[in-house]
Structure formats: structure tokens, C-alpha cells
Design a protein around this motif. Sequence first.
Motif, PDB file in Angstrom:
ATOM      1  N   LEU A  88       0.812  -1.215   0.000  1.00 17.32           N
ATOM      2  CA  LEU A  88       0.000   0.000   0.000  1.00 17.32           C
ATOM      3  C   LEU A  88       0.847   1.268   0.000  1.00 17.32           C
ATOM      4  N   ARG A 158     -11.791  -1.398 -10.314  1.00 17.73           N
ATOM      5  CA  ARG A 158     -11.983   0.046 -10.433  1.00 17.73           C
ATOM      6  C   ARG A 158     -13.277   0.365 -11.182  1.00 17.73           C
ATOM      7  N   THR A 164      -9.518   0.572  -2.406  1.00 14.93           N
ATOM      8  CA  THR A 164      -8.218  -0.116  -2.373  1.00 14.93           C
ATOM      9  C   THR A 164      -8.237  -1.296  -1.424  1.00 14.93           C
TER      10      THR A 164
END
Length: 260
Positions: A88, A158, A164
Motif C-alpha cells: 500500500l 476500479r 483499495t
Amino acid sequence: MKRLAISAGGAVLSVLVICLVWQGLISGFGLDPFITRGPLDVWRYLTSGDSAERHLLLDASVVTGRDAVIGMVSGTVAGLVASIVFVLYRGVEQAVMPIAMALRAVPLVAMTPLIALVFGRGLLSVTVIAGIVTFFPVLVNVVLALRAVPASSFDLMRAYGASTSATLWKVQFPSALPSLFAALRIAAPLALVGALLAEWLTTGQGLGYLMLQSVTTFELDRMWAAVTIVTVASIVLYGAISAAEQLALARYAPDRDRTL
């Protein structure tokens, strides 16, 4: 049940192969029977020997098994958390990963006295040592697997407006399961070795210390029995992880499971 039976059968077959090779080496090289012991010698010692010796080995095995499992679980959790953070936040990885790899290059035997000095000579110290040898395989394998997800999968998530974190848990993590279990298969025997090393150098408990004590007092039957128990425990751990892998992949990554 079929998957579990296959894993159990593989573990039994591994033990049989090791016993055959072990006995073959003793017979083929004519090793001194005063020092060496064969599989049948160990079996007789464990089944028909002194009951006090059996209880001693059992108690030590329980301690070592506890130390190895706690260390492996702790190292796995830490490795997963670090992997997610690295994926991340790329900057964190670039700053921390070189330091982690440099620390991993230090021999564990050299680090153990320092770890014992910092964390004491108890369970926490053993957990740290066994966790270290588990942490790095999990970290490296899972980070690579989390990033190896096809771009089309990210595009699809997406397109559906997934966050996320949703992409991480629904796409990346299931795809990383085979790599995670591969790392655990490598780490399980290493966690046992780390626990033995910690018991030998710090705690004075478990099979590690018992093996050292047996060599010092020339209790060779006990030493060979302890080595055999450690070997069988490594095979059992490997088989248990393989069985868990099959069950997890069948549930969370069936397409990947069919390719194995």
C-alpha cells in the motif's frame, strides 16, 4: 477428506523414505553401532524403554512444539501485516526493506544472545527467534504475490468502484494464498530450528536443551530419539500446512487450486 488423506499419506511416506535412507546409510557405511542408532533402535527406545525417559522426551517435545508454533504464527502475522503495508505504501518498503534484509543477513546464532539480553530468557525470546525465521519468507513471497495480480483484475475492480482495501481483500489476497502457503512450508522447519536454537542458548528447556544435555552426558539413545522426534515433527507440520493449503484454495481460490 480426500485432500487430508493425501496429505497424511504423503507425510507417512516421507517418514518411511527417511527411515530407509537412514538405515541404508548405517548399513552401507558400516557406522559404529556404539555411536549411531537406527530407526528400529529408536523405536524400541521410545516404546519399550524407561517410562521416565519417555515422559522426559514428551514434556520436552510439548515445550518445543509450543515454542515453534507460537513463533511461526507470530512471524506469519507480522509478515502479512508488513507485506500489506509495503504494497500500500511503496515509500515504506523502500525505506525499511534494505534494513530488514541487512538484519536477515546476520546469522541467527549471533543474534540469539542479543535477543535473549533484550527480551529475557523465556518464551518471549523464543517467540522472537522462531518468528524471525518465519517473517522473512512470508514477507518476500507475499509482497511479490500481491503485486503479481493481473492488471485486468485491478481494472475490473476500479470499474465497479471498489476501494483499495476491497481490492486487496477480494482480489490480491486470495491470489497470494499459494505464495503464502509456500512460504509457510519453508518456514515451518525453520521455526522448529529457531526454537531449538533458542532453547539451546537461552531458555534451558525443550528438546534443544535436552539434545545438548544428552550429548554432554553421552545419552546417545535419548539424543537420537530427540532428533527423530524433531524430524517427524517437521514432516507433520509440513503435511498439516499442505492440507490447510488445499482446503483454503478450494474455498478462496478454486481456479488456482485446480492448477496445482
